[in-house]
Design an enzyme around this catalytic site. Structure first.
Site, PDB file in Angstrom:
ATOM      1  CE  LYS A  80      50.336  80.836  71.926  1.00 13.63           C
ATOM      2  NZ  LYS A  80      50.667  82.724  71.946  1.00 13.63           N
ATOM      3  CB  SER A 155      49.687  82.220  75.663  1.00 15.40           C
ATOM      4  OG  SER A 155      49.638  83.237  74.701  1.00 15.40           O
ATOM      5  CB  SER A 179      51.607  85.503  74.629  1.00 18.84           C
ATOM      6  OG  SER A 179      50.502  85.153  75.504  1.00 18.84           O
TER       7      SER A 179
HETATM    8  N1  GLN Z   1      48.452  86.660  79.369  1.00 17.48           N
HETATM    9  C1  GLN Z   1      48.303  87.372  79.030  1.00 17.48           C
HETATM   10  C2  GLN Z   1      46.672  87.240  78.713  1.00 17.48           C
HETATM   11  O1  GLN Z   1      46.241  85.968  79.353  1.00 17.48           O
HETATM   12  C3  GLN Z   1      48.571  87.825  77.578  1.00 17.48           C
HETATM   13  C4  GLN Z   1      48.576  87.152  76.257  1.00 17.48           C
HETATM   14  C5  GLN Z   1      49.153  86.850  75.157  1.00 17.48           C
HETATM   15  O2  GLN Z   1      50.358  88.035  75.065  1.00 17.48           O
HETATM   16  N2  GLN Z   1      48.361  85.819  74.529  1.00 17.48           N
HETATM   17  O3  GLN Z   1      45.790  87.733  77.792  1.00 17.48           O
END
Ligand code: GLN
Length: 487
Positions: A80, A155, A179
């Site tokens: 990532k 994400s 995410s």
């Molecule tokens: N979807 C969540 C957010 O937008 C989690 C993101 C994540 O786990 N990095 O914050």
């Protein structure tokens, strides 16, 4: 070559050891596959061909000398793009870091290199890991390999799409509120968030430090367990890293789960579930019953507050973490400022995308004097209350299950105009971060459009072995994991 790329990571590493294929050949096959399909997917921000081939060559040299190899040596992986890798850019999919070159390796990255795992590229993500659909990347959207008009989840959407499309067998993601698990669920693969503190966050671009964890993506539970073994362990560079030994997470995969007590989280199977997801959860319950587990419903009454708590704490922490991107120390600096204050303001206005700005503003507000007690402090107190719900539940249950998400992957663009609808996607995943629990999403079937459904399993802190065991038993009882996106 697609044949070998479709195999699990453990099978790929066996093929290398048995000299059916060299590590360089396998890495080249992965790079070729990326060239072939990634225009359609957008899973990679950059390709690190030289780094990958250097690592693969080292594997082949060891094989030629009959030397011992680490378990996953030679198996291509997607990293990532919020983790540092020397010789590559770490952009966090943000314009503000578009040209930022990693000055050092993240600890997790270093462990991959030490284990001779070729890192083929940096995977796309929502800007600074903020999002649930990977549409917040400043560069390009990621498409779901099962249906290119759908989101892959976010994400870590690039990491998940890479593994689901067999560009790589492995990937690393980061999970602050889901995410890793959400994209794993939307892409029909395994994604796991370890106990908070298991994996060092050194060299991971911080989003919300009390919640962030790095974790593995793979197409099988065994591969995910093997990859977690590689990246976990104490690190003096991360003060939240736990000083406990790394164990063999694969040792008990096939243990009998007869008599195990599994709780189905009531609050996550009642409202708003799509009928196909509901059916998949019923099947999961039946599967576990037929494996001899005792499955009953359990209520976690405060779970419904998770989203509210998270979006105060995560935004508060990010407003502080992202203060460092000011045009002085890192990345982009505006070309047209007349004084220092203007330089800060214009740099950040030009560098950050709309979702990141929204979060910084929300978080700054929640932390500002006069509101701190009402929002931030209250959210911290409620985080404790949610954690206590889990402690109570785990006094009676070995594991808790739920859907990873109430719905399957949605169409690109479907929620971009409605941040609240997007935030609600994380309803089932956020609580594990609040409580620091290990949690996994594994393939649990398909909806009527052929899109994957994910089953989430959570266990108490530091019981990763058990989590993988319970996951493996389910995986082996079905053949969902054998089905691979046709792209
Ligand atoms: N979807 C969540 C957010 O937008 C989690 C993101 C994540 O786990 N990095 O914050």
């Amino acid at each position: 070559m697609l044949e070998i790329l479709k195999k699990s990571a453990i099978e790929q590493s066996k093929a290398i050891r048995n000299k059916e294929i060299s590590a360089v050949e396998l890495t080249k096959a992965s790079l070729e596959r990326i060239k072939e399909v990634d225009d359609k997917l957008g899973a990679f921000n950059s390709i690190t061909e030289n780094i990958a081939l250097d690592t693969a060559k080292k594997v082949d040299e060891k094989i030629a000398k009959n030397e011992e190899l680490p378990l996953l040596a030679g198996v291509p992986l997607a990293l990532k793009d919020n983790m540092n890798l020397i010789g590559s850019k770490t952009t966090a999919s943000s314009k503000i870091l578009e040209n930022f070159v990693s000055p050092y390796n993240a600890t997790a990255t270093q462990k991959l290199l030490d284990n001779l795992i070729p890192i083929v590229g940096k995977a796309n993500l929502d800007e600074f890991a903020m999002g649930s659909s990977n549409e917040n990347s400043a560069f390009k959207k990621v498409h779901n390999p099962w249906n290119l008009s759908k989101v892959p989840g976010g994400s870590s959407g690039g990491s998940a799409a890479s593994v689901a499309s067999c560009e790589t067998a492995l990937a690393l993601g980061s999970d602050t509120g889901g995410s890793i698990r959400l994209p794993a669920s939307f892409c029909g693969i395994v994604g796991m968030k370890p106990t908070y503190g298991k994996v060092s966050r050194y060299g991971l671009i911080a989003f919300a430090s009390s919640l962030d964890q790095i974790g593995p993506f793979a197409r099988t539970v065994e591969d995910a367990a093997a990859l977690l073994e590689v990246i976990s362990g104490y690190d003096k560079h991360d003060s939240t890293s736990l000083n406990i030994p790394v164990v063999n997470y694969r040792k008990n995969l096939n243990n009998d789960i007869k008599g195990l007590k599994i709780g189905v989280i009531k609050e996550l199977i009642s409202d708003g579930l799509s009928p196909d997801v509901e059916k998949a959860i019923k099947t999961a319950i039946d599967t576990y019953k037929s494996l001899g587990a005792e499955v009953t419903e359990v209520s976690l009454p405060n779970l419904k507050h998770s989203i509210g708590i998270y979006y105060i704490l995560a935004t508060a922490e990010c407003s502080s973490n992202l203060a460092r991107f000011d045009g002085v120390k890192y990345g982009h600096r505006t070309a047209n400022a007349k004084n220092l204050l203007e330089m800060y303001c214009k740099t950040r206005a030009e560098g950050f995308g709309p979702e990141v700005k929204r979060r910084i503003m929300l978080g700054t507000y929640a932390l500002s004097s006069g509101y701190y007690d009402a929002y931030y402090k209250k959210a911290l107190q409620m985080r404790r209350v949610v954690t206590d719900d889990f402690i109570k539940a785990f006094a009676k249950f070995d594991a808790l299950i739920s859907p990873t998400c109430p719905n399957t992957a949605f169409d690109l663009g479907a929620k971009t105009e409605d941040p609240l609808a997007m935030y609600l996607t994380d309803i089932a995943t956020i609580s594990a971060n609040l409580a620091g629990l290990p949690a996994i999403s594994i393939p649990a079937g398909f909806d009527s459009d052929g899109m994957p459904i994910g089953l989430q399993i959570m266990t108490p802190q530091l019981t990763e072995e058990k989590l993988f065991n319970i996951s493996y038993k389910f995986e082996q009882a079905h053949d969902y994991y054998k089905q691979i996106a046709n792209i």
